[in-house]
Scaffold this motif. Sequence first.
Motif, PDB file in Angstrom:
ATOM      1  N   VAL A   1      14.445  16.969  44.954  1.00 52.35           N
ATOM      2  CA  VAL A   1      15.148  17.873  45.798  1.00 52.35           C
ATOM      3  C   VAL A   1      17.010  17.759  45.444  1.00 52.35           C
ATOM      4  O   VAL A   1      17.606  18.519  45.243  1.00 52.35           O
ATOM      5  CB  VAL A   1      15.365  18.144  47.028  1.00 52.35           C
ATOM      6  CG1 VAL A   1      15.946  18.265  48.524  1.00 52.35           C
ATOM      7  CG2 VAL A   1      13.856  18.204  48.211  1.00 52.35           C
ATOM      8  N   LYS A   2      17.246  16.432  45.753  1.00 48.55           N
ATOM      9  CA  LYS A   2      18.886  16.444  44.963  1.00 48.55           C
ATOM     10  C   LYS A   2      19.097  16.582  43.752  1.00 48.55           C
ATOM     11  O   LYS A   2      20.227  17.116  43.497  1.00 48.55           O
ATOM     12  CB  LYS A   2      19.502  14.887  45.577  1.00 48.55           C
ATOM     13  CG  LYS A   2      19.136  14.536  46.764  1.00 48.55           C
ATOM     14  CD  LYS A   2      19.326  12.596  46.931  1.00 48.55           C
ATOM     15  CE  LYS A   2      21.001  12.570  46.029  1.00 48.55           C
ATOM     16  NZ  LYS A   2      21.106  11.167  45.983  1.00 48.55           N
TER      17      LYS A   2
ATOM     18  N   TYR B   1      13.635  20.800  42.946  1.00 44.07           N
ATOM     19  CA  TYR B   1      13.030  21.436  44.022  1.00 44.07           C
ATOM     20  C   TYR B   1      13.679  22.062  44.925  1.00 44.07           C
ATOM     21  O   TYR B   1      14.849  21.370  45.890  1.00 44.07           O
ATOM     22  CB  TYR B   1      11.536  20.280  44.611  1.00 44.07           C
ATOM     23  CG  TYR B   1      10.715  20.195  43.835  1.00 44.07           C
ATOM     24  CD1 TYR B   1       9.885  20.530  43.296  1.00 44.07           C
ATOM     25  CD2 TYR B   1      11.161  18.978  43.168  1.00 44.07           C
ATOM     26  CE1 TYR B   1       8.799  20.365  42.540  1.00 44.07           C
ATOM     27  CE2 TYR B   1       9.905  18.153  42.487  1.00 44.07           C
ATOM     28  CZ  TYR B   1       8.860  18.802  41.988  1.00 44.07           C
ATOM     29  OH  TYR B   1       7.803  18.221  41.094  1.00 44.07           O
ATOM     30  N   THR B   2      13.110  23.394  45.973  1.00 45.54           N
ATOM     31  CA  THR B   2      14.193  24.265  46.572  1.00 45.54           C
ATOM     32  C   THR B   2      14.168  23.536  47.952  1.00 45.54           C
ATOM     33  O   THR B   2      15.308  23.250  48.489  1.00 45.54           O
ATOM     34  CB  THR B   2      13.705  25.411  46.872  1.00 45.54           C
ATOM     35  OG1 THR B   2      13.262  25.746  45.471  1.00 45.54           O
ATOM     36  CG2 THR B   2      15.032  26.728  47.810  1.00 45.54           C
ATOM     37  N   ILE B   3      12.597  22.623  48.602  1.00 44.07           N
ATOM     38  CA  ILE B   3      12.887  22.408  49.650  1.00 44.07           C
ATOM     39  C   ILE B   3      11.742  21.324  49.824  1.00 44.07           C
ATOM     40  O   ILE B   3      10.770  21.160  48.427  1.00 44.07           O
ATOM     41  CB  ILE B   3      12.175  23.388  50.788  1.00 44.07           C
ATOM     42  CG1 ILE B   3      13.047  23.281  51.935  1.00 44.07           C
ATOM     43  CG2 ILE B   3      11.197  23.896  50.302  1.00 44.07           C
ATOM     44  CD1 ILE B   3      12.907  23.925  53.677  1.00 44.07           C
ATOM     45  N   GLY B   4      12.070  20.384  50.296  1.00 50.40           N
ATOM     46  CA  GLY B   4      10.759  19.280  50.600  1.00 50.40           C
ATOM     47  C   GLY B   4      10.441  18.627  51.692  1.00 50.40           C
ATOM     48  O   GLY B   4      11.057  19.196  52.848  1.00 50.40           O
TER      49      GLY B   4
ATOM     50  N   ILE C   1      22.177  15.937  51.357  1.00 49.47           N
ATOM     51  CA  ILE C   1      20.334  16.406  51.863  1.00 49.47           C
ATOM     52  C   ILE C   1      20.956  16.672  53.227  1.00 49.47           C
ATOM     53  O   ILE C   1      21.702  16.459  54.743  1.00 49.47           O
ATOM     54  CB  ILE C   1      20.329  15.337  51.519  1.00 49.47           C
ATOM     55  CG1 ILE C   1      19.922  15.350  50.180  1.00 49.47           C
ATOM     56  CG2 ILE C   1      18.464  15.704  52.508  1.00 49.47           C
ATOM     57  CD1 ILE C   1      18.765  17.101  49.410  1.00 49.47           C
TER      58      ILE C   1
ATOM     59  N   TRP D   1      16.747  19.316  52.224  1.00 52.39           N
ATOM     60  CA  TRP D   1      17.279  20.619  51.794  1.00 52.39           C
ATOM     61  C   TRP D   1      18.474  20.033  51.130  1.00 52.39           C
ATOM     62  O   TRP D   1      19.321  19.424  52.212  1.00 52.39           O
ATOM     63  CB  TRP D   1      16.885  22.439  51.467  1.00 52.39           C
ATOM     64  CG  TRP D   1      18.083  22.278  53.402  1.00 52.39           C
ATOM     65  CD1 TRP D   1      19.001  22.814  53.220  1.00 52.39           C
ATOM     66  CD2 TRP D   1      17.582  22.009  54.388  1.00 52.39           C
ATOM     67  NE1 TRP D   1      19.736  22.879  54.918  1.00 52.39           N
ATOM     68  CE2 TRP D   1      18.348  22.683  55.454  1.00 52.39           C
ATOM     69  CE3 TRP D   1      15.886  21.727  55.375  1.00 52.39           C
ATOM     70  CZ2 TRP D   1      18.574  22.043  56.912  1.00 52.39           C
ATOM     71  CZ3 TRP D   1      15.637  21.878  56.419  1.00 52.39           C
ATOM     72  CH2 TRP D   1      17.354  21.252  57.001  1.00 52.39           C
ATOM     73  N   GLN D   2      19.151  20.642  49.947  1.00 48.85           N
ATOM     74  CA  GLN D   2      20.604  20.355  49.120  1.00 48.85           C
ATOM     75  C   GLN D   2      21.472  21.057  50.593  1.00 48.85           C
ATOM     76  O   GLN D   2      21.418  22.052  51.164  1.00 48.85           O
ATOM     77  CB  GLN D   2      20.743  21.219  48.354  1.00 48.85           C
ATOM     78  CG  GLN D   2      19.989  20.398  47.498  1.00 48.85           C
ATOM     79  CD  GLN D   2      20.908  20.408  45.777  1.00 48.85           C
ATOM     80  OE1 GLN D   2      22.244  21.057  45.737  1.00 48.85           O
ATOM     81  NE2 GLN D   2      20.428  20.550  44.730  1.00 48.85           N
TER      82      GLN D   2
END
Length: 282
Positions: free
Chosen positions: A134-135, A139-142, A154, A266-267
Amino acid sequence: MIEMYLLEQLVAFAQTGTLSGASEKLHISQPALSNSMKKIEDILGVSLFERKSNRLVLNENGKLAVKLAEDILAREREMEERIRRLDRSRHTITIASCAPVPLWNLAPMIAEIYDGMAVSSQLFKNNEEIIKGVKDGAYTIGVIHGDVQGDEDIEKMPFGKEKLFLVVPYEHPLAQKDKITGKDIDGQNLLLYSNIGFWYSLVKKELPNAHFLMMDDYDVFGSIAETEAFPSFVTDASLQERAAPKGKKILEIDESYATTEYHLIWQKKNYSFLKPLIEKSH
Protein backbone atom coordinates in the motif's frame (compact mmCIF):
# COMPACT_ATOMS: atom_id res chain seq x y z
CA MET A 1 25.36 6.20 -25.24
CA ILE A 2 25.30 2.68 -23.82
CA GLU A 3 22.19 0.72 -24.71
CA MET A 4 20.35 -1.19 -21.98
CA TYR A 5 20.98 -4.59 -23.51
CA LEU A 6 24.73 -3.99 -23.20
CA LEU A 7 24.35 -3.18 -19.49
CA GLU A 8 22.27 -6.33 -19.00
CA GLN A 9 24.98 -8.39 -20.66
CA LEU A 10 27.71 -6.79 -18.53
CA VAL A 11 25.78 -7.55 -15.34
CA ALA A 12 25.15 -11.13 -16.49
CA PHE A 13 28.88 -11.56 -17.07
CA ALA A 14 29.61 -10.27 -13.55
CA GLN A 15 27.00 -12.62 -12.06
CA THR A 16 28.25 -15.74 -13.83
CA GLY A 17 31.95 -14.89 -13.93
CA THR A 18 32.55 -16.23 -17.43
CA LEU A 19 31.54 -15.44 -20.99
CA SER A 20 30.26 -18.97 -21.47
CA GLY A 21 28.12 -18.78 -18.35
CA ALA A 22 26.70 -15.38 -19.32
CA SER A 23 26.02 -16.46 -22.91
CA GLU A 24 24.16 -19.52 -21.65
CA LYS A 25 22.15 -17.42 -19.21
CA LEU A 26 21.25 -14.84 -21.88
CA HIS A 27 20.77 -17.37 -24.69
CA ILE A 28 23.20 -15.60 -27.03
CA SER A 29 26.42 -16.78 -28.64
CA GLN A 30 29.71 -16.33 -26.84
CA PRO A 31 31.29 -14.36 -29.75
CA ALA A 32 28.31 -11.97 -29.73
CA LEU A 33 28.72 -11.44 -26.00
CA SER A 34 32.46 -10.90 -26.37
CA ASN A 35 31.75 -8.24 -29.02
CA SER A 36 29.30 -6.56 -26.65
CA MET A 37 31.92 -6.33 -23.90
CA LYS A 38 34.37 -4.80 -26.40
CA LYS A 39 31.68 -2.36 -27.53
CA ILE A 40 31.10 -1.13 -23.96
CA GLU A 41 34.85 -0.54 -23.57
CA ASP A 42 34.94 1.38 -26.86
CA ILE A 43 32.00 3.58 -25.84
CA LEU A 44 33.54 4.37 -22.44
CA GLY A 45 37.05 4.68 -23.79
CA VAL A 46 38.52 2.64 -20.94
CA SER A 47 39.43 -0.97 -20.29
CA LEU A 48 36.98 -2.91 -18.11
CA PHE A 49 38.69 -6.29 -18.15
CA GLU A 50 41.97 -8.02 -17.64
CA ARG A 51 42.51 -10.77 -20.16
CA LYS A 52 44.06 -13.80 -18.47
CA SER A 53 44.59 -17.16 -20.15
CA ASN A 54 41.82 -16.65 -22.68
CA ARG A 55 39.32 -15.46 -20.07
CA LEU A 56 38.05 -12.06 -19.00
CA VAL A 57 38.30 -10.77 -15.43
CA LEU A 58 36.77 -7.48 -14.34
CA ASN A 59 39.29 -4.84 -13.34
CA GLU A 60 38.49 -1.94 -11.00
CA ASN A 61 36.90 0.04 -13.85
CA GLY A 62 34.79 -2.98 -14.71
CA LYS A 63 33.63 -3.52 -11.14
CA LEU A 64 32.48 0.08 -10.91
CA ALA A 65 30.79 -0.20 -14.32
CA VAL A 66 28.88 -3.28 -13.14
CA LYS A 67 27.71 -1.54 -9.97
CA LEU A 68 26.50 1.50 -11.91
CA ALA A 69 24.89 -0.74 -14.54
CA GLU A 70 22.96 -2.56 -11.83
CA ASP A 71 21.76 0.80 -10.49
CA ILE A 72 20.66 1.96 -13.94
CA LEU A 73 18.82 -1.28 -14.68
CA ALA A 74 17.10 -1.14 -11.29
CA ARG A 75 15.98 2.44 -12.00
CA GLU A 76 14.72 1.38 -15.41
CA ARG A 77 12.66 -1.43 -13.87
CA GLU A 78 11.34 0.98 -11.26
CA MET A 79 10.36 3.46 -13.96
CA GLU A 80 8.52 0.80 -15.94
CA GLU A 81 6.71 -0.48 -12.84
CA ARG A 82 5.69 2.99 -11.66
CA ILE A 83 4.32 3.93 -15.06
CA ARG A 84 2.42 0.64 -15.37
CA ARG A 85 1.17 1.06 -11.79
CA LEU A 86 -0.14 4.56 -12.54
CA ASP A 87 -1.89 3.36 -15.66
CA ARG A 88 -3.33 0.41 -13.76
CA SER A 89 -4.59 2.69 -11.00
CA ARG A 90 -6.64 4.65 -13.52
CA HIS A 91 -8.55 1.53 -14.52
CA THR A 92 -8.20 -0.94 -11.64
CA ILE A 93 -8.61 -0.83 -7.86
CA THR A 94 -6.20 -3.31 -6.33
CA ILE A 95 -6.72 -4.90 -2.92
CA ALA A 96 -4.13 -6.63 -0.76
CA SER A 97 -5.88 -8.70 1.90
CA CYS A 98 -4.72 -10.88 4.76
CA ALA A 99 -7.78 -13.16 4.52
CA PRO A 100 -10.53 -14.10 2.05
CA VAL A 101 -13.56 -13.02 4.11
CA PRO A 102 -12.96 -9.24 4.01
CA LEU A 103 -12.84 -9.49 0.23
CA TRP A 104 -16.34 -10.94 0.19
CA ASN A 105 -17.66 -7.60 1.46
CA LEU A 106 -15.08 -5.22 0.05
CA ALA A 107 -14.97 -6.27 -3.60
CA PRO A 108 -18.76 -5.90 -4.22
CA MET A 109 -18.77 -2.46 -2.54
CA ILE A 110 -15.92 -1.29 -4.74
CA ALA A 111 -17.64 -2.61 -7.87
CA GLU A 112 -20.81 -0.75 -6.90
CA ILE A 113 -19.15 2.56 -6.03
CA TYR A 114 -16.51 2.69 -8.77
CA ASP A 115 -18.60 1.67 -11.74
CA GLY A 116 -16.51 0.73 -14.74
CA MET A 117 -13.29 0.11 -12.82
CA ALA A 118 -11.90 -3.40 -12.53
CA VAL A 119 -11.22 -4.94 -9.11
CA SER A 120 -8.12 -7.04 -8.53
CA SER A 121 -7.18 -8.72 -5.25
CA GLN A 122 -4.35 -10.76 -3.78
CA LEU A 123 -4.01 -12.68 -0.52
CA PHE A 124 -1.00 -12.40 1.77
CA LYS A 125 -0.01 -14.32 4.88
CA ASN A 126 1.41 -11.34 6.79
CA ASN A 127 0.66 -7.67 7.40
CA GLU A 128 4.13 -6.45 6.49
CA GLU A 129 3.80 -7.24 2.78
CA ILE A 130 0.37 -5.60 2.67
CA ILE A 131 1.51 -2.41 4.38
CA LYS A 132 4.56 -2.18 2.13
CA GLY A 133 2.43 -2.76 -0.96
CA VAL A 134 0.00 0.00 0.00
CA LYS A 135 2.81 2.43 0.88
CA ASP A 136 4.59 1.69 -2.40
CA GLY A 137 1.40 2.20 -4.37
CA ALA A 138 1.23 -1.37 -5.63
CA TYR A 139 -2.23 -1.69 -3.98
CA THR A 140 -4.99 0.89 -3.67
CA ILE A 141 -6.24 -0.46 -0.38
CA GLY A 142 -5.18 -3.13 2.10
CA VAL A 143 -6.86 -5.29 4.71
CA ILE A 144 -4.71 -6.27 7.69
CA HIS A 145 -5.46 -8.34 10.79
CA GLY A 146 -5.04 -6.72 14.16
CA ASP A 147 -3.86 -3.14 14.33
CA VAL A 148 -1.02 -1.29 12.63
CA GLN A 149 1.43 1.09 14.24
CA GLY A 150 1.06 4.76 13.46
CA ASP A 151 2.47 5.78 10.10
CA GLU A 152 2.42 9.27 8.64
CA ASP A 153 1.64 7.95 5.16
CA ILE A 154 -1.10 5.48 6.09
CA GLU A 155 -4.67 5.92 7.36
CA LYS A 156 -6.81 3.12 8.74
CA MET A 157 -10.24 2.14 10.01
CA PRO A 158 -11.80 -1.00 11.56
CA PHE A 159 -13.40 -3.38 9.08
CA GLY A 160 -15.12 -6.10 11.06
CA LYS A 161 -14.08 -9.16 13.03
CA GLU A 162 -13.79 -12.88 12.39
CA LYS A 163 -13.66 -15.81 14.79
CA LEU A 164 -12.18 -19.24 14.19
CA PHE A 165 -13.95 -22.50 15.17
CA LEU A 166 -13.15 -26.19 14.83
CA VAL A 167 -15.56 -28.59 13.12
CA VAL A 168 -15.46 -32.23 14.26
CA PRO A 169 -17.61 -35.32 13.66
CA TYR A 170 -19.89 -36.17 16.58
CA GLU A 171 -17.91 -39.38 16.99
CA HIS A 172 -14.69 -37.47 17.59
CA PRO A 173 -13.45 -37.35 21.23
CA LEU A 174 -13.41 -33.53 21.15
CA ALA A 175 -17.14 -33.50 20.34
CA GLN A 176 -17.80 -34.10 24.04
CA LYS A 177 -16.74 -30.49 24.64
CA ASP A 178 -18.43 -27.21 23.73
CA LYS A 179 -15.27 -25.14 24.06
CA ILE A 180 -11.73 -26.23 23.35
CA THR A 181 -8.26 -24.74 23.74
CA GLY A 182 -5.20 -24.84 21.56
CA LYS A 183 -3.86 -27.57 23.82
CA ASP A 184 -6.88 -29.73 22.94
CA ILE A 185 -6.24 -29.28 19.22
CA ASP A 186 -2.45 -29.49 19.13
CA GLY A 187 -1.36 -32.97 18.11
CA GLN A 188 -4.60 -33.71 16.21
CA ASN A 189 -4.84 -34.67 12.55
CA LEU A 190 -6.41 -31.62 10.89
CA LEU A 191 -7.69 -30.83 7.43
CA LEU A 192 -6.47 -27.38 6.33
CA TYR A 193 -7.25 -25.33 3.22
CA SER A 194 -4.05 -23.48 2.33
CA ASN A 195 -5.39 -20.37 0.58
CA ILE A 196 -6.70 -18.60 3.70
CA GLY A 197 -4.16 -15.83 4.13
CA PHE A 198 -2.83 -15.16 7.62
CA TRP A 199 -5.03 -17.87 9.19
CA TYR A 200 -2.76 -20.44 7.54
CA SER A 201 0.36 -19.05 9.24
CA LEU A 202 -1.47 -18.58 12.53
CA VAL A 203 -2.69 -22.15 12.98
CA LYS A 204 0.67 -23.56 11.87
CA LYS A 205 2.38 -21.38 14.47
CA GLU A 206 -0.06 -21.93 17.35
CA LEU A 207 -0.42 -25.68 16.76
CA PRO A 208 3.17 -26.83 16.16
CA ASN A 209 2.44 -30.48 16.95
CA ALA A 210 -0.69 -30.82 14.82
CA HIS A 211 -0.59 -32.96 11.68
CA PHE A 212 -2.06 -31.08 8.73
CA LEU A 213 -3.58 -32.56 5.61
CA MET A 214 -3.11 -29.64 3.22
CA MET A 215 -5.64 -28.93 0.47
CA ASP A 216 -5.15 -26.38 -2.33
CA ASP A 217 -8.45 -26.94 -4.14
CA TYR A 218 -11.38 -25.38 -2.27
CA ASP A 219 -14.05 -27.63 -3.80
CA VAL A 220 -12.07 -30.76 -2.93
CA PHE A 221 -11.44 -29.38 0.55
CA GLY A 222 -15.16 -28.73 1.07
CA SER A 223 -16.09 -32.20 -0.10
CA ILE A 224 -13.59 -33.90 2.22
CA ALA A 225 -14.49 -31.63 5.13
CA GLU A 226 -18.15 -32.64 4.78
CA THR A 227 -17.68 -36.37 4.35
CA GLU A 228 -14.50 -37.41 6.12
CA ALA A 229 -13.64 -37.75 9.81
CA PHE A 230 -10.89 -35.13 9.83
CA PRO A 231 -11.49 -32.05 12.00
CA SER A 232 -11.29 -28.81 10.04
CA PHE A 233 -11.50 -25.09 10.68
CA VAL A 234 -14.36 -22.77 9.92
CA THR A 235 -15.11 -19.15 10.83
CA ASP A 236 -18.30 -17.41 11.89
CA ALA A 237 -18.27 -15.45 8.62
CA SER A 238 -18.11 -18.58 6.48
CA LEU A 239 -20.90 -20.15 8.54
CA GLN A 240 -23.12 -17.25 7.51
CA GLU A 241 -22.48 -18.14 3.89
CA ARG A 242 -23.28 -21.82 4.25
CA ALA A 243 -24.53 -24.12 6.98
CA ALA A 244 -22.25 -26.38 8.98
CA PRO A 245 -21.77 -29.87 7.51
CA LYS A 246 -24.33 -32.44 8.64
CA GLY A 247 -23.16 -34.82 11.31
CA LYS A 248 -20.52 -32.35 12.52
CA LYS A 249 -20.23 -30.27 15.67
CA ILE A 250 -18.83 -26.75 15.79
CA LEU A 251 -16.53 -26.09 18.72
CA GLU A 252 -15.55 -22.66 19.98
CA ILE A 253 -11.78 -22.19 20.29
CA ASP A 254 -11.24 -20.47 23.61
CA GLU A 255 -8.04 -18.63 22.67
CA SER A 256 -7.41 -14.93 22.05
CA TYR A 257 -5.71 -15.68 18.73
CA ALA A 258 -8.90 -17.33 17.44
CA THR A 259 -10.54 -13.90 17.05
CA THR A 260 -9.17 -11.14 14.88
CA GLU A 261 -10.23 -7.61 14.01
CA TYR A 262 -9.59 -6.38 10.49
CA HIS A 263 -8.51 -2.89 9.46
CA LEU A 264 -8.63 -1.19 6.11
CA ILE A 265 -5.51 0.81 5.30
CA TRP A 266 -4.79 3.28 2.50
CA GLN A 267 -2.40 6.06 1.59
CA LYS A 268 -3.47 9.42 3.00
CA LYS A 269 -3.08 11.04 -0.39
CA ASN A 270 -5.76 8.67 -1.77
CA TYR A 271 -8.40 9.62 0.80
CA SER A 272 -10.45 11.82 -1.55
CA PHE A 273 -10.65 9.05 -4.13
CA LEU A 274 -11.50 6.40 -1.52
CA LYS A 275 -13.85 8.56 0.58
CA PRO A 276 -17.10 7.01 -0.81
CA LEU A 277 -15.80 3.53 0.00
CA ILE A 278 -14.52 4.53 3.43
CA GLU A 279 -17.87 6.12 4.35
CA LYS A 280 -19.80 3.08 3.10
CA SER A 281 -17.51 0.77 5.10
CA HIS A 282 -18.21 2.46 8.45
